[in-house]
Each structure stands twice: as structure tokens, then as C-alpha cells.
Design a protein around this motif. Structure first.
Motif, mmCIF file in Angstrom:
data_model
loop_
_atom_site.group_PDB
_atom_site.id
_atom_site.type_symbol
_atom_site.label_atom_id
_atom_site.label_comp_id
_atom_site.label_asym_id
_atom_site.label_seq_id
_atom_site.Cartn_x
_atom_site.Cartn_y
_atom_site.Cartn_z
ATOM 1 N N ASP A 45 0.856 -1.189 0.000
ATOM 2 C CA ASP A 45 0.000 0.000 0.000
ATOM 3 C C ASP A 45 0.897 1.246 0.000
ATOM 4 O O ASP A 45 1.851 1.328 0.789
ATOM 5 C CB ASP A 45 -0.874 -0.048 1.271
ATOM 6 N N GLU B 131 -4.337 -7.286 6.428
ATOM 7 C CA GLU B 131 -4.899 -6.315 5.478
ATOM 8 C C GLU B 131 -6.305 -5.903 5.946
ATOM 9 O O GLU B 131 -6.657 -4.718 5.917
ATOM 10 C CB GLU B 131 -4.952 -6.957 4.083
ATOM 11 N N ASP B 132 -7.059 -6.888 6.405
ATOM 12 C CA ASP B 132 -8.418 -6.606 6.899
ATOM 13 C C ASP B 132 -8.356 -5.728 8.151
ATOM 14 O O ASP B 132 -9.212 -4.862 8.348
ATOM 15 C CB ASP B 132 -9.138 -7.922 7.231
ATOM 16 N N TYR C 279 -14.157 0.398 11.432
ATOM 17 C CA TYR C 279 -14.968 0.358 10.211
ATOM 18 C C TYR C 279 -15.461 -1.047 9.881
ATOM 19 O O TYR C 279 -16.098 -1.238 8.859
ATOM 20 C CB TYR C 279 -14.152 0.920 9.034
ATOM 21 N N TYR D 45 -6.156 -3.471 8.820
ATOM 22 C CA TYR D 45 -5.888 -2.081 8.436
ATOM 23 C C TYR D 45 -7.165 -1.400 7.932
ATOM 24 O O TYR D 45 -7.493 -0.284 8.337
ATOM 25 C CB TYR D 45 -4.784 -2.028 7.373
ATOM 26 N N TYR D 46 -7.898 -2.099 7.059
ATOM 27 C CA TYR D 46 -9.121 -1.484 6.518
ATOM 28 C C TYR D 46 -10.167 -1.277 7.622
ATOM 29 O O TYR D 46 -11.038 -0.412 7.516
ATOM 30 C CB TYR D 46 -9.717 -2.346 5.395
#
Ligand code: FES
Length: 573
Positions: free
Chosen positions: A226, A317-318, A358, A320-321
């Protein structure tokens, strides 16, 4: 703020007149630096564990360039240098053997060279603790930048990560997964720069760094691929220059409160058991008292908030989102030492104030956690007077209180030779014991503690049994596995005296691990016990065996404990 030009450490080299100053500057100028670079700018060492043999760190040269941008921009002078790198997947016999050696490389490279501040670049499992240990023994202003996790592996529409490896290899062994597809998954799983994408040891270490306050916020979870990882590198470069001006040394961040925070956060994320030996070793370098009991005490109140493999479902990754580690720090506010200082000059509490979740499937709350039990439980008893650990979130609840007959493998070679034999004298209640996998006994304390079940048990459909070892296990592994037995078998502890047929009792709720054999019998066995001949007559491994400490002390070399500061005592020029 200090008069940085006069007081700067690097000026003891670059600020000199006469022959010495000439030598210090002239050879540097062959790299094309103008004269004014040497006239009092903060010199920032970028300690890089890049190596093509450490694929998880293969992108750190590029990331270092982004750190340099930030350093130049803030008025510093960046100088990148390599240190020993430890590639988890390739290096034999185990990277843990070399963690302390790599720390010595980092320590001496930092102290021996003209730098005022340090950026540490690490990623794969041992590269993070090794360079932090080394830097802690020097104590300059120091900031950490992790390489970041890989993107989630993708295969046939499904996510695939390191934790799946254990199941995939079983399926391949049984013939349920073809060799062709097995090989295809290799590329599908490791499809980007970065370290293991699950909450294995590398991600655990990156979270540890952020929880200790040693990095800028979000260091733990931004994927390596990223562009925001590059932005973080740039900002890290800017920040270290200010840290030098503020004289914000590493020891001001690595306080007892910071270590307590790291333990609590490790419980909240379901971090690797390897966290224990690394955090103990780092604390030993900065002189912060920390014991195995602290891990139990500070984990005990913390539920599992991160729904990440191997304890849960998702990957880094999940995370971070979903908002990243700051959401977990915010979720644990009621427990953490929120005023603990971090490298950006703000407290850990201030850094997570604005965090928002989120995706509640990925990050739970204290009120609605992923699991109620998390962290590290420490058991003690006559089998491990100095303690042993178990990760409850990765274990089978029904086995947390268990009594059974020991089935002993004397070492990993004995295990490999016999595990698939059809006539082993054991059943599903047996307790599998693996000896001689400890710091001295292997040597290097490899990740073999989660030995696979004997074939006779697998054929019966058994999926977990109590396993006990003086070794470690991979951060991506799971099962009812008691690890880090101290003292280990090879130094003559009770663990080395266990025989097949002995009764062993594990009682995690009451923190006990007992060998039900009489004192008289154990004394007899002790008389017959002989230390194993490890066969290392020279070199680093010989020195390691002579000086390595036990698991409950962090597996550092005894003479590396503590801090020698940044002063160079003699000057040959
Ligand atoms: Fe490098 Fe997993 S092998 S992080």
C-alpha cells in the motif's frame, strides 16, 4: 532543546579538523556528498535488514529510499547500512539461534559509526526483536519502521494465508489436494511484498512495536504494497530528525508502562507465543524488570479483540481497513497506561483518540469480544519450576484441565523416526512430550513444539492432544501446546527426566503443570541423567550454548543484558 550542532555525536567524526577529520569526510565524499552535509546536520542511520534471502524484507531497500526523503526534507543526513538479516523460511537450523548474533551486529554498527539517530527497518519474525535489542543497548533516539504485511493471499476466490499451510499440507499428504494445485497456492499466497499476512510472529512483532510506542501510529497493519506504507516511511524519516533535536532517546519510550501495554495489546490481538521471549529480551537490554508472571497478570484481564488468524478468521490487510491497531488501543483504554510516551512525542492514548472501527467483524470490543480468553497463560509446577506458557485462544477448551500418560520423544529426530509407526503405545488422552528443543538443547529453541499428532491418532479422527515441549511454536500454529518449559531438558531439569508412562497433569485454570512421579524416583533418574553432547566445538554456536539464558529470562546471551550507551571508549584515529 540542545545546541545540536555542537553536541551532536556525529560531529565527533565529521566535525574534526586535521588528518582525522579529513579521513572521516574524504572517503564519504566518494559517494557524492557536498561539504555542507558534514557541517552539523543530524546524521540518521537507517539500519536495514533487507536481504533477498529474507523475502519478507525484500522490499526494504525501496522503503529506505522513502525514509531518506523524509530525513533530507527535515534537514538531516541519512546513511543506510546493512545488518545481518534472518529469513524465517530458509535459514537453518533456526533463526532464533541467530537473533542474539544479529542484535550484536546492530548494536556495534550503531555505536561504532557517526550517527545521531536511528531508523530500524525490520519485518520477518526475528529481524524486529534483534535490531531493537541491539539499538536498546546503545540508546540513541530510535524509531522503528516495519515492512508491513503481505496482501491477503487469494486462491480460487478464497483468502489463503500462512495458517492454512498446516491444513493444506495435510490435505496434500492425504491425496485430497493435488501436487499441481498445492504448488499453485504457493504463488497465490505470497503475491506481494511483505511479511506473513496473519497474526503470526512478524505481525505480532509489528504490533508490539506500535504498542511499545516505538513507531508512528498504524505501523503494524498498513500492507507493504500500500502506498501509505511509503508515506509512513517518509514521515518516519522526518520524525527521527526531530527526535534527535529533542534528544528523545529510546529509553524514554521503553519504560515499564510501555512493556505492560505491549503485553495487554498482545492479548487483545491474539499474538504469537514468541512474543514472550522477545519482549523479555528487549526489557533485559533497557533494564526494565519484567518476569514471566507479568505476562499472565497483564494478559488476564484482556479479551481477544482482533478476529485474526490463527485465533480468528481475518488477516492483517483486513485489520488495516477496519481501522488498524489504534482501534484496538482505543478499545483497551480502560486497561492501558494511556500516558506512556511514544516516538511521535504524544502519548499512546493521544495517538488512538481519533481511531474509529470500520468493520466490527474484524475488531471486536471489550463488551463484545471475539473470545473472552486470550493472551498468554503461565503454568508452573515440578515439571517447570521456572514456568512454561500456553496460548489459551489457540487451544482446545476441553484439554485445559487434563491428566494423562506421557509419551516421550527424546528429540525432534526421535519424533520424526517414530511418529508414523503403527504400534505406538498411546491413546487420545496421552500427553505428547518433546524434549531437547530448548535454547541450549537443540540449540536455538526451534519452532517444533506443536508437533503433529501421531498417524494412529489422525487416522482415528483426533484433532488435538496435549503437547509439552521446551521448544517454541510458530506464531501461525494452534493446538493445546505447552511451550518454553524452563529449565529445559538439556540442562538437567525435571523435564529431562520424564519417561513414557509417567502421569502428567495440566491445569491451566489453576496455572499448574505437574509430573506425578515421587521425589525418590526422580532423584534416582537424576543420578543416571547425562547432559547431551551437542557436538559444537567452535564458532558462534559454541559461544551461544555457553552463554544462552533460559526461556523464562528471554533467551538472550548473559553478557548482552543491559546497555553500554553510545560512547565509543577508544579512538584509534
Ligand atoms: Fe517472514 Fe512469516 S516467514 S514473516
Amino acid at each position: 532543546m540542545t545546541d545540536i550542532k555542537k553536541d551532536m555525536r556525529s560531529q565527533k567524526w565529521f566535525g574534526k579538523t586535521g588528518k582525522d577529520g579529513f579521513i572521516y569526510r574524504a572517503w564519504m565524499k566518494n559517494q557524492g556528498y557536498p561539504a555542507d552535509e558534514f557541517e552539523g546536520k543530524p546524521v540518521i542511520g537507517i539500519c536495514n535488514t533487507w536481504s533477498e534471502l529474507t523475502p519478507c524484507n525484500g522490499h526494504l531497500r525501496q522503503l529506505a529510499e522513502h525514509v531518506k526523503r523524509g530525513v533530507w526534507e527535515a534537514g538531516g543526513f541519512p546513511l543506510e547500512f546493512p545488518v545481518m538479516s534472518l529469513g524465517e523460511t530458509l535459514m537453518k537450523p533456526t533463526t532464533m539461534l541467530y537473533r542474539n548474533l544479529a542484535s550484536m551486529d546492530a548494536e556495534e554498527s550503531i555505536r561504532g559509526n557517526p550517527m545521531d539517530g536511528v531508523v530500524l527497518l525490520g519485518g520477518c519474525d526475528k529481524t524486529t526483536p534483534s535490531i531493537l535489542m541491539g539499538a536498546a543497548s546503545v540508546d540513541l533516539p530510535t524509531i522503528f519502521l516495519s515492512g508491513g504485511p503481505m496482501l491477503n493471499g487469494k486462491h480460487k476466490g478464497r483468502d489463503v494465508g500462512t495458517t492454512d499451510l498446516w491444513k493444506l499440507s495435510e490435505a496434500n499428504r492425504k491425496g485430497d489436494l493435488s501436487q499441481k494445485e498445492f504448488v499453485e497456492i504457493e504463488a497465490a499466497m505470497c503475491r506481494s511484498d511483505g511479511h506473513c499476512a496473519v497474526m503470526g510472529t512478524a505481525s505480532t512483532m509489528a504490533c508490539m512495536i506500535e504498542a511499545l510506542g516505538m513507531s508512528l501510529p498504524h505501523n503494524a497493519a498498513i500492507p507493504a504494497a500500500d502506498a501509505r506504507r511509503k508515506v509512513l516511511a517518509h514521515l518516519t524519516g522526518r520524525r527521527i530528525v526531530d527526535m534527535v533535536k529533542e534528544d528523545l532517546k529510546l529509553s524514554k519510550v521503553l519504560t515499564r508502562e510501555a512493556f505492560e501495554n505491549a503485553i495487554m495489546v498482545n492479548a487483545g490481538i491474539g499474538g504469537s507465543t514468541n512474543f514472550v521471549v522477545h519482549l523479555l529480551a528487549i526489557a533485559g537490554r533497557v533494564g526494565v524488570p519484567l518476569t514471566l508472571e507479568d505476562f499472565d497478570e497483564f494478559s488476564a484481564k484482556i479479551p481477544l479483540l482482533a478476529n485474526l488468524q490463527p485465533s480468528g478468521k481475518y488477516m492483517m490487510e483486513d485489520l488495516y481497513y477496519a481501522g488498524g491497531l489504534p482501534v484496538i488501543l482505543k478499545g483497551l483504554r480502560a486497561h492501558l497506561n494511556n500516558t506512556a510516551l511514544t516516538v511521535n512525542g504524544k502519548s499512546i492514548g493521544e495517538n488512538s483518540e481519533a481511531a474509529a472501527c470500520y468493520n466490527e467483524a474484524v475488531i471486536g470490543t471489550v463488551e463484545k469480544p471475539v473470545k473472552h480468553d486470550s493472551g498468554i497463560a503461565v503454568v508452573k509446577g515440578n515439571l517447570c519450576p521456572n514456568g512454561a506458557i500456553i496460548k489459551p485462544s489457540a487451544a482446545t477448551p476441553a484439554l485445559m484441565q487434563h491428566k494423562g500418560r506421557a509419551f516421550v520423544f527424546e528429540d525432534i529426530e526421535d519424533y520424526k523416526a517414530r511418529v508414523n509407526l503403527p504400534d505406538l503405545d498411546l491413546d487420545q488422552n496421552s500427553v505428547l512430550v518433546l524434549k531437547n528443543a530448548g535454547p541450549k538443547g537443540y540449540p536455538g529453541m526451534p519452532e517444533v513444539g506443536n508437533i503433529g499428532l501421531p498417524k494412529t491418532m489422525l487416522d482415528k479422527g483426533i484433532t488435538d492432544m496435549v503437547r509439552i515441549s521446551d521448544g517454541r511454536m510458530s506464531g501461525t500454529a494452534f493446538g493445546t501446546v505447552v511451550l518454553h518449559i524452563s529449565p529445559e531438558a538439556a540442562v538437567g531439569g525435571t523435564f529431562g527426566l520424564v519417561q513414557t508412562g509417567d502421569i502428567i497433569e495440566l491445569d491451566v485454570p489453576n496455572r499448574k503443570l505437574m509430573l506425578h512421579v515421587s521425589e525418590e524416583e526422580l532423584a534416582e533418574r537424576k543420578k543416571r541423567w547425562k547432559a547431551p553432547d551437542l557436538g559444537y566445538a567452535r564458532g558462534y554456536t559454541k559461544m551461544y550454548i555457553e552463554h544462552v539464558e533460559q526461556a523464562h529470562e528471554g533467551v538472550d546471551l548473559d553478557f548482552l543484558k543491559g546497555n553500554s550507551g553510545s560512547e565509543v571508549k577508544r579512538d584509534s584515529h
